[in-house]
Design a protein around this motif. Structure first.
Motif, short mmCIF file in Angstrom:
data_model
loop_
_atom_site.label_atom_id
_atom_site.label_comp_id
_atom_site.label_asym_id
_atom_site.label_seq_id
_atom_site.Cartn_x
_atom_site.Cartn_y
_atom_site.Cartn_z
N THR A 98 7.47 -3.02 1.39
CA THR A 98 6.20 -2.59 0.79
C THR A 98 6.36 -1.26 0.07
OG1 THR A 98 4.96 -3.75 2.50
CG2 THR A 98 3.79 -2.05 1.27
N ILE A 99 7.07 -0.32 0.67
CA ILE A 99 7.30 0.98 0.04
C ILE A 99 8.03 0.81 -1.29
CG2 ILE A 99 8.61 3.13 0.24
CD1 ILE A 99 8.00 2.99 3.29
N THR A 100 9.12 0.05 -1.27
CA THR A 100 9.92 -0.14 -2.48
C THR A 100 9.10 -0.81 -3.59
OG1 THR A 100 11.96 -0.33 -1.20
CG2 THR A 100 11.99 -1.23 -3.42
N ALA A 101 8.44 -1.90 -3.25
CA ALA A 101 7.69 -2.65 -4.27
C ALA A 101 6.50 -1.86 -4.80
CB ALA A 101 7.23 -3.98 -3.68
N THR A 102 5.84 -1.11 -3.92
CA THR A 102 4.68 -0.32 -4.36
C THR A 102 5.11 0.82 -5.26
OG1 THR A 102 3.47 -0.87 -2.33
CG2 THR A 102 2.71 1.04 -3.57
N ALA A 103 6.17 1.52 -4.88
CA ALA A 103 6.66 2.61 -5.72
C ALA A 103 7.04 2.10 -7.10
CB ALA A 103 7.84 3.31 -5.05
N ASP A 104 7.67 0.94 -7.16
CA ASP A 104 8.05 0.37 -8.46
C ASP A 104 6.81 0.12 -9.32
OD1 ASP A 104 10.71 0.38 -7.81
OD2 ASP A 104 10.80 -1.74 -7.26
N ARG A 105 5.75 -0.41 -8.73
CA ARG A 105 4.53 -0.68 -9.50
C ARG A 105 3.87 0.62 -9.96
NH1 ARG A 105 2.45 -6.28 -9.40
NH2 ARG A 105 4.25 -7.45 -8.64
N LEU A 106 3.82 1.61 -9.08
CA LEU A 106 3.16 2.87 -9.43
C LEU A 106 3.92 3.61 -10.52
CD1 LEU A 106 1.38 2.13 -7.05
CD2 LEU A 106 1.56 4.49 -6.25
N ARG A 107 5.23 3.51 -10.52
CA ARG A 107 6.02 4.13 -11.59
C ARG A 107 5.67 3.55 -12.96
NH1 ARG A 107 10.47 3.19 -8.08
NH2 ARG A 107 11.07 5.08 -6.94
N GLN A 108 5.25 2.31 -12.96
CA GLN A 108 4.93 1.62 -14.21
C GLN A 108 3.44 1.70 -14.56
OE1 GLN A 108 6.66 -2.39 -14.07
NE2 GLN A 108 8.24 -1.61 -12.69
N GLY A 109 2.73 2.61 -13.87
CA GLY A 109 1.32 2.82 -14.19
C GLY A 109 0.35 2.07 -13.32
N GLY A 110 0.85 1.41 -12.28
CA GLY A 110 -0.03 0.67 -11.39
C GLY A 110 -0.74 1.55 -10.39
N ARG A 111 -1.61 0.94 -9.61
CA ARG A 111 -2.37 1.65 -8.58
C ARG A 111 -2.21 0.91 -7.25
NH1 ARG A 111 -7.95 0.71 -11.34
NH2 ARG A 111 -6.83 -1.26 -11.68
N LEU A 112 -2.48 1.63 -6.17
CA LEU A 112 -2.43 1.05 -4.83
C LEU A 112 -3.84 0.97 -4.27
CD1 LEU A 112 -1.15 0.18 -2.12
CD2 LEU A 112 -0.73 2.61 -1.65
N PHE A 113 -4.22 -0.21 -3.82
CA PHE A 113 -5.53 -0.42 -3.22
C PHE A 113 -5.36 -0.88 -1.78
CE2 PHE A 113 -6.18 -1.01 -7.72
CZ PHE A 113 -7.41 -0.41 -7.97
N TYR A 114 -6.14 -0.30 -0.88
CA TYR A 114 -6.31 -0.83 0.47
C TYR A 114 -7.68 -1.49 0.53
CZ TYR A 114 -2.78 2.75 1.80
OH TYR A 114 -1.67 3.54 1.90
N ILE A 115 -7.77 -2.63 1.20
CA ILE A 115 -9.07 -3.26 1.35
C ILE A 115 -9.23 -3.81 2.75
CG2 ILE A 115 -8.30 -5.52 0.48
CD1 ILE A 115 -11.12 -5.68 -0.90
N GLY A 116 -10.42 -3.63 3.32
CA GLY A 116 -10.68 -4.13 4.65
C GLY A 116 -12.13 -3.97 5.02
N ALA A 117 -12.48 -4.41 6.21
CA ALA A 117 -13.83 -4.28 6.74
C ALA A 117 -13.77 -3.60 8.09
CB ALA A 117 -14.49 -5.65 6.86
N GLY A 118 -14.84 -2.93 8.48
CA GLY A 118 -14.88 -2.29 9.79
C GLY A 118 -13.80 -1.25 9.95
N THR A 119 -13.20 -1.19 11.14
CA THR A 119 -12.16 -0.20 11.41
C THR A 119 -11.01 -0.31 10.44
OG1 THR A 119 -12.70 -0.12 13.78
CG2 THR A 119 -10.50 0.57 13.14
N SER A 120 -10.57 -1.52 10.14
CA SER A 120 -9.43 -1.70 9.23
C SER A 120 -9.72 -1.10 7.86
CB SER A 120 -9.12 -3.19 9.09
OG SER A 120 -8.69 -3.75 10.31
#
Length: 308
Positions: free
Chosen positions: A58-80
């Motif tokens: 996840t770290i590797t793939a996310t960093a690759d996307r963010l380097r190319q102008g992407g964003r990281l989203f977390y999504i959940g309900a309640g505590t999560s």
């Protein structure tokens, strides 16, 4: 009358099972209760260790996307969902990231941070809609967080994000044979049944927070937001963070605090830029240009300028 056929039992889920170690929880002394919690919380470390490869992926793939102008989203309900919002909110002051780079999405919005609105987690269509509303694209990463793994809101968002080509990550505290998921990366944090049956704000919440800490920090390390183990992209926005910035400068350069304060001011209160200015003799504009050439990587910029 409630339609029981439309409400299947979820008692088979690991997060809903009864923990035999806490069958007499209501009869324990406070000290016995604390000791039992401490004993059970050790399982969060084992869960993280077992998920190490998925977390690293996840770290590797996310960093690759963010380097190319992407964003990281977390999504959940309640505590999560609240844990995702918390991690996202901590990124700008820690790593000086723009507020939209890492975003937390909670079913029910900001009001749900302080007032229970768990009923909204059942709305699959709301998860689909939020992907459209946030204009999530193939450049982006969506991490769906659901302790029990079944939250329709999260599955709706993951399905919609996958349909537009975004990288999808599923984070749950139940085994895949109980709740399968077709996300690109599957993170399972198997902490076992909670001491208070079904209360996933306990071990499941702790393991989730640990995993999010690892992911966001790991991504920021990959993006050059850290030098050694120092947060060199810290946002100097209050007295505590100003003191931290000055200590980073004095520790890494050997100059005294007064000289560090002058250097920091000349850098525009950018610690990474200040360090490069000190090591190379460049002014603030030239130092920033050099950092930009090396994608914000301080080690690479320093080596290019000094050979060291």
């Amino acid at each position: 009358m409630m339609d029981l056929e439309a409400l299947p039992s979820r008692g088979y889920l690991l997060t809903e099972q009864v923990n035999p170690a806490s069958q007499h929880l209501d009869q324990l002394t406070p000290l016995e209760l604390v000791d039992l919690f401490n004993q059970e919380d050790a399982q969060t470390l084992r869960a993280i260790a077992q998920a190490r490869e998925a977390l690293a992926q996840t770290i590797t793939a996310t960093a690759d996307r963010l380097r190319q102008g992407g964003r990281l989203f977390y999504i959940g309900a309640g505590t999560s969902g609240r844990l995702g919002v918390l991690d996202a909110a901590e990124c700008p002051p820690t790593f000086c990231t723009p507020p939209d780079l890492v975003q937390g999405i909670l079913a029910g919005g900001e009001a749900a941070l302080v007032r229970s609105s768990e009923g909204l987690e059942d709305r699959y269509e709301d998860g689909v809609a939020v992907v459209r509303d946030r204009q999530i694209t193939a450049q982006d990463v969506l991490i769906g967080i659901t302790a029990g793994g079944t939250t329709p809101y999260v599955h709706g968002a993951l399905d919609a994000a996958q349909a537009v080509g975004a990288l999808t990550v599923f984070m749950a505290c139940v085994p895949s044979e109980q709740v399968p998921c077709a996300a690109d990366i599957d993170i399972r944090l198997l902490v076992g049944p909670e001491l208070l049956a079904g209360s996933t704000r306990l071990k499941a919440g702790t393991a989730t927070k640990m995993a999010l800490n690892i992911i966001s920090t790991g991504v920021m390390v990959q993006l050059g937001k850290v030098y050694g183990n120092r947060m060199v992209d810290v946002a100097v926005t209050n007295r505590k963070l100003l003191d931290r910035a000055l200590r980073i400068l004095t520790d890494l350069t050997g100059i005294d605090r007064a000289a560090a304060a002058d250097l920091l001011e000349r850098s525009g209160y950018q610690v990474k830029r200040a360090l490069l200015m000190h090591w190379t003799g460049l002014d603030a504009l030239a130092a920033q240009a050099l950092l930009d050439q090396h994608n914000g990587q301080l080690h690479a910029a320093k080596t290019a300028a000094t050979g060291a």
